[in-house]
Design an enzyme around this catalytic site. Structure first.
Site, PDB file in Angstrom:
ATOM      1  N   GLN A 181       0.831  -1.214   0.000  1.00 18.70           N
ATOM      2  CA  GLN A 181       0.000   0.000   0.000  1.00 18.70           C
ATOM      3  C   GLN A 181       0.862   1.259   0.000  1.00 18.70           C
ATOM      4  O   GLN A 181       0.346   2.361   0.154  1.00 18.70           O
ATOM      5  CB  GLN A 181      -0.929   0.018   1.222  1.00 18.70           C
ATOM      6  CG  GLN A 181      -1.950  -1.120   1.204  1.00 18.70           C
ATOM      7  CD  GLN A 181      -2.799  -1.176   2.467  1.00 18.70           C
ATOM      8  OE1 GLN A 181      -2.572  -0.443   3.431  1.00 18.70           O
ATOM      9  NE2 GLN A 181      -3.783  -2.056   2.470  1.00 18.70           N
ATOM     10  N   HIS A 247      -1.055  -0.061   5.773  1.00 17.18           N
ATOM     11  CA  HIS A 247      -1.565   0.822   6.847  1.00 17.18           C
ATOM     12  C   HIS A 247      -0.588   1.955   7.178  1.00 17.18           C
ATOM     13  O   HIS A 247      -0.166   2.103   8.318  1.00 17.18           O
ATOM     14  CB  HIS A 247      -1.897   0.012   8.111  1.00 17.18           C
ATOM     15  CG  HIS A 247      -3.088  -0.876   7.928  1.00 17.18           C
ATOM     16  ND1 HIS A 247      -3.678  -1.555   8.960  1.00 17.18           N
ATOM     17  CD2 HIS A 247      -3.803  -1.181   6.818  1.00 17.18           C
ATOM     18  CE1 HIS A 247      -4.707  -2.254   8.495  1.00 17.18           C
ATOM     19  NE2 HIS A 247      -4.798  -2.047   7.194  1.00 17.18           N
ATOM     20  N   GLU A 341     -14.683   4.401  10.449  1.00 20.53           N
ATOM     21  CA  GLU A 341     -15.158   5.476  11.327  1.00 20.53           C
ATOM     22  C   GLU A 341     -14.854   6.860  10.780  1.00 20.53           C
ATOM     23  O   GLU A 341     -13.890   7.045  10.050  1.00 20.53           O
ATOM     24  CB  GLU A 341     -14.441   5.388  12.694  1.00 20.53           C
ATOM     25  CG  GLU A 341     -14.679   4.108  13.428  1.00 20.53           C
ATOM     26  CD  GLU A 341     -13.954   4.059  14.774  1.00 20.53           C
ATOM     27  OE1 GLU A 341     -13.062   4.919  15.016  1.00 20.53           O
ATOM     28  OE2 GLU A 341     -14.293   3.175  15.582  1.00 20.53           O
ATOM     29  N   TYR A 351      -8.670   6.928  20.558  1.00 24.58           N
ATOM     30  CA  TYR A 351      -9.794   6.515  19.705  1.00 24.58           C
ATOM     31  C   TYR A 351     -10.033   4.997  19.699  1.00 24.58           C
ATOM     32  O   TYR A 351     -10.834   4.485  18.919  1.00 24.58           O
ATOM     33  CB  TYR A 351      -9.664   7.158  18.306  1.00 24.58           C
ATOM     34  CG  TYR A 351      -9.927   8.643  18.512  1.00 24.58           C
ATOM     35  CD1 TYR A 351     -11.214   9.145  18.469  1.00 24.58           C
ATOM     36  CD2 TYR A 351      -8.904   9.492  18.955  1.00 24.58           C
ATOM     37  CE1 TYR A 351     -11.484  10.465  18.807  1.00 24.58           C
ATOM     38  CE2 TYR A 351      -9.160  10.803  19.295  1.00 24.58           C
ATOM     39  CZ  TYR A 351     -10.452  11.279  19.227  1.00 24.58           C
ATOM     40  OH  TYR A 351     -10.716  12.580  19.591  1.00 24.58           O
ATOM     41  N   TYR A 362     -11.382 -10.773   9.705  1.00 25.87           N
ATOM     42  CA  TYR A 362     -11.816 -11.264   8.396  1.00 25.87           C
ATOM     43  C   TYR A 362     -12.339 -12.703   8.470  1.00 25.87           C
ATOM     44  O   TYR A 362     -13.128 -13.114   7.651  1.00 25.87           O
ATOM     45  CB  TYR A 362     -10.683 -11.137   7.373  1.00 25.87           C
ATOM     46  CG  TYR A 362     -10.422  -9.696   7.023  1.00 25.87           C
ATOM     47  CD1 TYR A 362     -11.242  -9.027   6.118  1.00 25.87           C
ATOM     48  CD2 TYR A 362      -9.407  -8.981   7.633  1.00 25.87           C
ATOM     49  CE1 TYR A 362     -11.037  -7.699   5.821  1.00 25.87           C
ATOM     50  CE2 TYR A 362      -9.193  -7.645   7.345  1.00 25.87           C
ATOM     51  CZ  TYR A 362     -10.007  -7.010   6.434  1.00 25.87           C
ATOM     52  OH  TYR A 362      -9.802  -5.687   6.147  1.00 25.87           O
TER      53      TYR A 362
END
Ligand code: HEC
Length: 468
Positions: A181, A247, A341, A351, A362
């Site tokens: 990513q 991520h 979110e 958070y 998953y």
């Protein structure tokens, strides 16, 4: 009088379903919802997540669901409920789960774009193509004074689009790790760009070690001289580095005081990074534009804590914007499966990831026993099923009829633009536009109030132009 009649109405109403004058959170499945919480939620998630968003193994017809509930799968870890629940309880649970399955389809659309004209709830608009990508993933858009645009592509290219629509590749971009990513992420212009010509770039940075290439999220600033970057200096990197290649977070935004915010994802190390203040990952960071730390950052006095941390317990924030009126920092992030979110990130607040979440693993097992905990913040909104939010921008003004006070969020997974109508920091209504346009990676509002979206595969940047 009024209260009396309201009470009577409620009591009458209670005979069928629970009383709820606000009309929200009505519980049409009453007892089934309670029984789901008692008997099923510990394994399948409080909000029926496992059933809203799953690949079915044993089938999802009424009879298949009933069979699952009656006999369970003792070898796989699910007890049977034949003797625990009455027949009508089991039927009601089936209906309740079917409502969750129906919910899973709420962001999938048949409509395919056939023209460049689109209908919103209270207006029509057309798409004006301002950029056709050379690569597949335009990641971010920034506006320069005078009307030029900057566009990043995750592969590592940065482009300048002049107001007469010529596109030029910018040279001098720092090397990025375009793997997994990773790649080139966000671009932001300094609030004083007109005088200092400074821009900021976030990207995945890799370093070779004996055990392989380790990576992190980094930020450089540079002077943009025409289409050349000069004086490129790294001002931020999240430490430590990790071998994982996902991520990264990577969104940038400026606070009203002119500090730079950087989102960093948990790097796939959810049980190590997001809850630890010694770790750079899983955080929103706040720095000065020279890379130094504002004296009032929440953890500067805490020994060992990463001083740039502003808020923590984040998973993978892919959208971030400062509210133009309140100055509050809004971000959206991807949940595991379900549980994406929108949060308002306040100084020093937690958070909750991965201690609390509305999502599940998953493989269908729950991650967190609960979605709420003392000392941890609740989201402004969460999405079930996951929409894969990316990009976040506020729109006010009156260019777009019906979009008075909205936050715009791209959906990677369902390939549309989500319009969140706001009232007092709450999302009161969601509107879906640009259905099946492609994976919406970024959405921005220009200083003069135009909406731009970046769409993947093939890469495009479109401007939304209202039509009569
Ligand atoms: C102790 C954990 C546990 C509890 C409690 C539990 N389940 Fe399950 N459930 C599982 C597991 C594990 C599976 C996957 C079985 C497999 O892989 O074959 C499963 C599978 C299912 C399936 C089939 C899903 C599919 O993919 O086809 C349904 C439906 C289901 N459960 C419903 C329920 C309901 C309704 C309740 C409450 C009355 C419940 N379960 C309680 C663990 C649990």
């Amino acid at each position: 009088m009024y209260y009396n009649s309201l009470l009577t109405a409620c009591l009458l109403f209670l005979l069928s379903v629970s009383c709820n004058p606000s009309g929200q959170d009505a519980a049409p499945f009453g007892k089934a919802e309670e029984q789901y919480k008692t008997y099923c939620a510990s394994c399948h998630g409080e909000k029926m997540t496992a059933f809203t968003d799953r690949q079915w193994k044993h089938g999802n017809s009424d009879s298949a669901l009933l069979a699952s509930i009656r006999h369970g799968y003792p070898d796989a870890g699910m007890p049977g409920f034949d003797s625990v629940l009455t027949d009508s309880d089991k039927q009601n649970l089936v209906a309740y789960i079917q409502s969750g399955i129906a919910n899973a389809g709420k962001y999938t659309f048949e409509d395919k774009p056939t023209t460049n004209l689109f209908q919103a709830d209270s207006m029509k608009f057309r798409l004006d193509t301002v950029f056709s990508g050379k690569g597949d993933i335009p990641w971010s858009i920034a506006f320069l004074p005078g009307g030029d645009l900057l566009v990043t592509e995750r592969g590592g290219q940065l482009y300048r689009l002049s107001s007469n629509r010529t596109t030029t590749a910018i040279t001098g971009v720092p090397a990025v790790l375009a793997e997994g990513q990773g790649g080139l992420f966000d671009v932001a212009a300094d609030p004083a760009f007109a005088s200092n010509k400074t821009i900021y770039l976030s990207y995945a940075k890799g370093v070779k070690t004996d055990s392989g290439v380790v990576a992190t999220t980094a930020v450089s600033r540079a002077i943009l001289d025409g289409t050349t970057l000069k004086e490129v200096n790294e001002i931020f990197e999240a430490k430590p580095y990790w071998l994982t290649k996902h991520h990264y977070g990577g969104r940038l935004a400026f606070t009203k005081e002119g500090y730079l915010l950087i989102s960093v994802g948990d790097r796939g190390k959810e049980f190590v990074t997001p809850q630890s203040l010694l770790q750079g990952a899983g955080k929103i960071h706040r720095i000065k534009t020279d890379g130094s730390i504002p004296a009032d950052n929440p953890f500067v006095q805490q020994p060992g804590a990463v001083a740039s941390v502003y808020s923590y317990g984040h998973r993978n924030p892919q959208g971030m914007a400062v509210h133009p009126q309140t100055g509050a920092i809004w971000e959206n992030e991807h949940g595991p499966r379900g549980g994406d979110e929108i949060n308002i990130a306040d100084a020093g607040k937690n958070y909750g990831w991965p201690v609390i979440t509305y999502g599940i693993n998953y493989d269908g097992t729950v991650i967190a026993k609960s979605a709420e905990k003392e000392g941890m913040e609740q989201p402004v909104l969460y999405w079930l099923p996951s929409i894969g939010p990316s990009g976040l921008a506020f729109l006010s003004g009156d260019r777009y009829k019906g979009w008075k006070n909205v936050a715009l969020v791209g959906s990677l997974r369902f390939r549309y633009l989500n319009v969140c109508h706001l009232s007092n920091n709450r999302v009161v209504r969601e509107e879906t536009v640009l259905k099946n346009i492609g994976r919406v990676r970024d959405v921005r509002v220009s200083p003069d109030g135009w909406v731009y979206v970046a769409v993947e595969s093939p890469g495009y940047v479109f401007k939304l132009v209202p039509v009569q």
